[in-house]
Scaffold this active site. Sequence first.
Site, PDB file in Angstrom:
ATOM      1  CD  GLU A 183       0.148   2.627   3.720  1.00 13.59           C
ATOM      2  OE1 GLU A 183       0.737   3.556   3.228  1.00 13.59           O
ATOM      3  OE2 GLU A 183       0.884   1.739   4.009  1.00 13.59           O
ATOM      4  CB  ALA A 226      -0.866   0.022   1.234  1.00  7.65           C
ATOM      5  CD  GLU A 236       7.051   3.603   5.572  1.00 11.54           C
ATOM      6  OE1 GLU A 236       6.217   2.895   6.348  1.00 11.54           O
ATOM      7  OE2 GLU A 236       7.185   4.145   4.592  1.00 11.54           O
ATOM      8  CG  HIS A 288       2.784   6.972   6.199  1.00 15.23           C
ATOM      9  ND1 HIS A 288       3.935   7.324   6.647  1.00 15.23           N
ATOM     10  CD2 HIS A 288       2.810   5.577   5.817  1.00 15.23           C
ATOM     11  CE1 HIS A 288       4.772   6.089   6.718  1.00 15.23           C
ATOM     12  NE2 HIS A 288       3.905   5.237   6.017  1.00 15.23           N
TER      13      HIS A 288
HETATM   14 ZN    ZN Z   1       4.472   3.232   5.574  1.00 15.93          ZN
END
Ligand code: ZN
Length: 708
Positions: free
Chosen positions: A176, A140, A198, A179
Site C-alpha cells: 500500500e 487494504a 497493482e 502506491h
Molecule cells: Zn494495490
Amino acid sequence: MLGTQFEATDARRMFPCWDEPSFRARFQLTAVVPENFLAVSNMPVERESKVDGGKEVRFAMTPSMASYLNVFVAGELDLIEGKSGDTQIRVIATRNKAEMGRYALQATAQILQYYNDYFGVAYPLPKLDQIATPGGFGGAMENWGGITYYESVLLFDPKTSSDATRQRIYEVVAHEMAHQWFGDLVTMAWWDNLWLNEGFASWMGSKCTAHFNPQWEVWLQKDMPRDPTRRVGIPKETAMEGDALSTTHPIQQKISNEAEANSAFDDITYKKGQSFIRMLESFLGEDVFREGIRQYIAQHKYSNSTTADLWSALSNSSGKPVAEIAAGWTEQPGFPVVTVARKDGGKVALKQERFTIHYPNAPALQWKIPLTYSIVGKPAASLLMTDTTAELSDVPVERALKLNVQGAGNYRVQYDEASWQLLLGELAKLSVPDRVNLLSDSWAFVQANRAPLFTYFELIKKLPATAELAERQQIINAFDYINRLVIGSEQRASFQNYARSILRPSFDQLGWEPRSNEPPRSATLRVDLINVLGDFNDQEIITGCRQRFQKFLADPASLAPDLRPAVFNVVSHHADEATWMKLHELGRKTTSMEEKQNYYDALTRATDPKLAKRALQIALTGELPTSRALYMVSSVARYSEHPDIAWQFAKAHMKELLAKADALGVNRYAPSLFLFFSDPIRIEELRAYAKGNLPPGSAASTDSAPDR
Ligand SMILES: [Zn+2]
C-alpha cells in the site's frame, strides 16, 4: 465508526466529482462529527470548532489527486504516533487496540525511508495514517495519506499473533505504501492500466519486504499458490495456472465502463503483472531499472501516465527495447513454454510455443522472452529469445543445463529426456528456487497433459532429504489437489499413505515444538505439515493436536501462537459435536479479528456433515464481518470434503449471500464453489445454474471453473 472505500467508482456516491482517474483535483473536506469522534482524512486537520451536537472538522487541502483516493474515517478511535524523517506517521484503530499497531508503525517508518530513496522523490504529504477497520472489506486500500486496512492485516498482538501474521502485515503495508508514489502521486490515466498499478505495487512491496526480512524467503513464497479462499498473497503459480486456460485475458485489457473496471481486479491483473515486472528487472538489472523508475516518477508526478510512459523511461535508462519486449507479455494473453533438446556438438535447440491447460486449438502466439540459463555450477547467462527457435552452443554433453534461473521468469521449460536425466542427477547442486521451479513446471506439465504424473513423483523421490519450506509447500499444494480429486474413491487411502510417506519425515525433522533459534521458514513449514498430515489422516498428528488443544483450553499460554491455527484446524476436521461447539464458543468470545478468523476457519473444516451444515449457517448470521461471513461457504466447500452440501446451501440462500458480496464477489461467488468438485457432471450443473441465475459479469468465472 464509519469509513469510506471508493475505488473504483464510488467517490461519486459521497460528493459530486469527475470520478475518473485522469480528472485530478484538489479536495478540501469539512465534516461534522460527534464530540468524542476522531476524524481522519487524506490531510491533517486544519481547524476544529464546536458546533451544535458535535464538532466541525476542516482538513487541509490536498494536492492534485484522483477522486478514488479520497478517504474519510471517523469514530471512537485511538491512535499511536511517531515520525519518519519529517513525516508524521500514525496507526489508528478502534478503542483499546491502537497499541497493537506498534509493529505496523515501526514497519511504516522503515519502509518510508526505503521508498523515499528508491523513488527519488520524498513522500509528498505531511502525514501518513495507517487505519485499522474491523470490517467492511477484506484487504487494504491505498488512499493517499490515509491507508485503510482490514484489522487483521495491520494489527499485531505479540502475545497471540503468529509469525505468518507479522509477515502478512509487513507485505500489505509495503504494497500500500508503494502506491503512495506509484498510483497516488503518479496515477494511471484509465483502468486499463490497472495491472501496472497493482503489479508494480505488489512487486515493489515484495522487494522491500525481502530487503528488510531476508529470513522470510519472500520470493520463494511468492511462487507458491496459496489458499484461494483467502485473498492475500501474490503468488506467481496461481497466475500462471489461470493464464494457461482458455478464459485468460491480456493484462492490459480494454475497459469501457465501470462494471468492467471492477472486474479487472483479478489474479492475472495482480500476479502476472508483478511476475512480468520481476522478470523485466532481472533482465535489465536492478540499478538500471531503479533509474528508469526515478525518471518516470520525476516526469509524471502530480499527473497521470500510461504503460507507454514507463516503457519509455526504462528504455532510456537501459538502452533496451523495453516496449517491444513488453508488448507480448501485456497485450496478448498467456505465456510460453520453452522446449530444450540436446543436439550434437554441444548444441542445444530451444523452441517456444504457447503453454495451455485444457485449451485445444489455442491461437498460436509468440513472445520476446528474456531467457536466463546456466550450466549447473557456472554463472548464469541471458539471451533475448526473439524468434520461435534459438540455439545455445558450447554446452558440454555431460553437464546439466538449467533454464529460467531461480525461476524468476514467467515461462515454463520442458527438457528432453537426456537433459532431464542430467538435471535429476544434479538436484543437490541446484539452488532451492531452481528446484522449486522444476517441481512447479513438472506439476504444470501433469495438469496440461504434457507429462505423466510419474515424472513428478520421480522428481520428488530424487530431491535431497532436507526439509526445505518452498519445496515442501509445492508438494503439499499438489498433494492437496490430488487428495481432493480422489474424494470418495478407493485410491484415496493408498494415495494418502504415499503422501504421508513423503511428508512425514520432514515433520519428524522439525518436531512439534518451535525451537528458539530456528529460522521462520521452519515454523511455517511445521504448521503447513500439521495441517496437511491432519487432512491425510496421520493418526499421530491428529492425537498430538487433540492433546495440545485440551491443554490449551486449560492454559492458553501452553500453545504457541504459530501452532494455533493448525491445531484448531486438525482438531475440527476430526471433531465431534462438543469439540466443535467449544471452538465456536471461543470464536464468538474473542475480540481479536485474527483469533476470530482462526477459530471460524477451523469450524469450516469439520468433515461430519452435521457440523459442516452448522458452519454454513454462520454465513447468514452477524457473527463475522460480511466480507468474511461469505467465505464460510467457500471454505466448507473446500475443506469439509462436502462441496455438495456447501453448494446446496448456497443455492438455497444465494440472495442473502450475494447481498454480502462486493461488486467483484458477486460475479465470482457461485462459480468459485464449484472449484472443489471433481465430477465432470457438475460443469453442466454450473452452466445451467449460471444461465438462469447469475449476472452476465460472471461468465468468465463460470467458464474457467471446470478447468481449475
Ligand atoms: Zn494495490
